[in-house]
Scaffold this motif. Structure first.
Motif, PDB file in Angstrom:
ATOM      1  N   UNK A 117      16.011 -28.912  13.570  1.00 21.66           N
ATOM      2  CA  UNK A 117      14.609 -28.521  14.065  1.00 21.66           C
ATOM      3  C   UNK A 117      14.462 -27.168  14.928  1.00 21.66           C
ATOM      4  N   UNK A 118      15.278 -26.225  14.005  1.00 19.14           N
ATOM      5  CA  UNK A 118      15.275 -24.751  14.480  1.00 19.14           C
ATOM      6  C   UNK A 118      15.100 -24.014  13.167  1.00 19.14           C
ATOM      7  N   UNK A 119      14.372 -23.049  13.037  1.00 19.57           N
ATOM      8  CA  UNK A 119      14.048 -22.208  11.997  1.00 19.57           C
ATOM      9  C   UNK A 119      15.232 -21.335  11.584  1.00 19.57           C
ATOM     10  N   UNK A 120      15.971 -21.067  10.423  1.00 20.67           N
ATOM     11  CA  UNK A 120      16.768 -20.124  10.326  1.00 20.67           C
ATOM     12  C   UNK A 120      16.328 -19.195   9.058  1.00 20.67           C
ATOM     13  N   UNK A 121      16.332 -18.033   9.011  1.00 16.59           N
ATOM     14  CA  UNK A 121      15.869 -17.063   8.222  1.00 16.59           C
ATOM     15  C   UNK A 121      16.781 -16.929   7.000  1.00 16.59           C
ATOM     16  N   UNK A 178      14.057 -21.785   6.813  1.00 22.98           N
ATOM     17  CA  UNK A 178      14.186 -23.186   6.501  1.00 22.98           C
ATOM     18  C   UNK A 178      14.405 -23.818   7.780  1.00 22.98           C
ATOM     19  N   UNK A 179      13.971 -25.133   7.794  1.00 19.40           N
ATOM     20  CA  UNK A 179      14.335 -25.787   9.024  1.00 19.40           C
ATOM     21  C   UNK A 179      14.679 -27.330   8.663  1.00 19.40           C
ATOM     22  N   UNK A 187      21.625 -37.778   2.497  1.00 16.42           N
ATOM     23  CA  UNK A 187      20.189 -37.225   2.176  1.00 16.42           C
ATOM     24  C   UNK A 187      19.728 -36.380   3.354  1.00 16.42           C
ATOM     25  N   UNK A 188      19.238 -35.024   3.048  1.00 14.56           N
ATOM     26  CA  UNK A 188      18.693 -34.140   4.117  1.00 14.56           C
ATOM     27  C   UNK A 188      17.416 -33.679   3.648  1.00 14.56           C
ATOM     28  N   UNK A 189      16.259 -33.499   4.634  1.00 14.67           N
ATOM     29  CA  UNK A 189      15.173 -32.804   4.156  1.00 14.67           C
ATOM     30  C   UNK A 189      15.037 -31.659   5.096  1.00 14.67           C
ATOM     31  N   UNK A 190      14.488 -30.568   4.502  1.00  9.97           N
ATOM     32  CA  UNK A 190      13.983 -29.336   4.897  1.00  9.97           C
ATOM     33  C   UNK A 190      12.708 -29.164   4.453  1.00  9.97           C
TER      34      UNK A 190
END
Length: 239
Positions: free
Chosen positions: A79-83, A89-90, A102-105
Motif C-alpha cells: 500500500x505504498x507507491x514505488x517508482x 507500482x503498489x 499470489x500477489x496483486x499490484x
C-alpha cells in the motif's frame, strides 16, 4: 482460430532492455511472452514493458519460494507507491498457498492505472501433475483478456508446460474448438521456430501426465518409456 504454437523473437534491443519471445495461445499469436527475470540494470524497462504490452499476469518459476537467487523486482512495502522509471507500482494483496504465492499490484502512469497478478512458485518439476493442473487453473481464473508473461530460473523452455496446459484448458472448455486440441502439434509448432524452447524429456513426460487428467485430447496416450522416448525424439525438429 487455433493459434497455439506460433512464436517470434523480439528484435535485438539495446543493453538493459528486456528481450523476450512471443508465443501464441488459444485466441491470438501474442497470448504469452517468455523472458528472463529482470536485473538491477533493466528492472525499470521490465515494468514499462509490462505496462505498455498490456500484460495482465506474471508467472515466476523460481528455485524456491524463498527466492534466494532471483532479484526481488517488485515493491517490498504494501500500500505504498514505488517508482520504476515511467510507472509506479503498489502492492495491494498477498495470499500464500502451499505451492505458490499470489500477489496483486496496481501499476500506473500519470493517466492510467490497472491491476496485475504476480504468481511466484517453485520450478515446474517440483509439482505433482494434479498440483500443476490446479495451479494453472488458478492462474487462468485470475487472467482477463491480456497477456501472460512467464520467466523461470531454469530457462525459457521450462515455461512451455504452462503454455501447453493453459492452452489445452481453454480449448477443452470451449466445445466448439475442443476437438482441435493436439498437444504434440503445439510443441512441434513452437519448436519449429525456436528449437531451444523444447522442454527437456522429463518435463515433456510431466506435461503428458498432466494432460491425461484434462479429458479427451486429439492424441493417443503414451503407454511406456520406449514410446515416450520415441515421440520425444520425433519432436526434435530438424533445421
Amino acid at each position: 482460430m487455433f493459434k497455439c504454437g506460433s512464436s517470434s523473437v523480439v528484435a535485438p534491443q539495446p543493453v538493459g532492455m528486456i528481450v523476450g519471445i512471443v508465443v501464441g495461445g488459444c485466441w491470438s499469436e501474442i497470448d504469452y511472452k517468455l523472458c528472463f527475470a529482470p536485473t538491477i540494470d533493466n528492472v525499470n524497462q521490465f515494468w514499462t514493458m509490462i505496462f505498455e504490452e498490456d500484460v495482465n499476469t506474471i508467472v515466476m518459476f523460481a528455485e524456491s519460494k524463498a527466492q534466494k537467487k532471483e532479484l526481488r523486482y517488485w515493491p517490498s512495502d504494501f500500500n505504498e507507491r514505488t517508482n520504476y522509471g515511467h510507472v509506479d507500482l503498489e502492492a495491494t494483496y498477498l495470499n500464500t498457498h502451499d505451492a505458490y504465492t499470489h500477489m496483486k499490484m496496481n501499476i500506473c502512469n500519470s493517466v492510467t492505472k490497472r491491476t496485475i497478478n504476480h504468481f511466484q512458485c517453485a520450478q515446474v518439476s517440483t509439482f505433482s501433475p494434479d498440483g500443476f493442473v490446479d495451479f494453472v487453473k488458478c492462474v487462468r481464473s485470475n487472467v482477463k483478456n491480456r497477456r501472460i508473461l512467464l520467466h523461470s530460473s531454469e530457462g525459457l523452455a521450462s515455461t512451455i508446460p504452462f503454455v501447453v496446459m493453459d492452452t489445452c484448458m481453454q480449448q477443452l472448455s470451449d466445445g466448439a474448438i475442443a476437438e482441435k486440441v493436439d498437444v504434440y502439434k503445439m510443441l512441434v509448432n513452437i519448436v519449429k521456430t525456436r528449437k531451444d524452447l523444447m522442454p527437456p524429456q522429463e518435463l515433456f513426460i510431466f506435461t503428458h501426465d498432466c494432460v491425461q487428467g484434462l479429458g479427451s485430447c486429439d492424441y493417443e496416450s503414451l503407454q511406456n518409456t520406449k514410446q515416450i522416448e520415441s515421440v520425444y525424439q520425433t519432436l526434435q525438429v530438424d533445421d
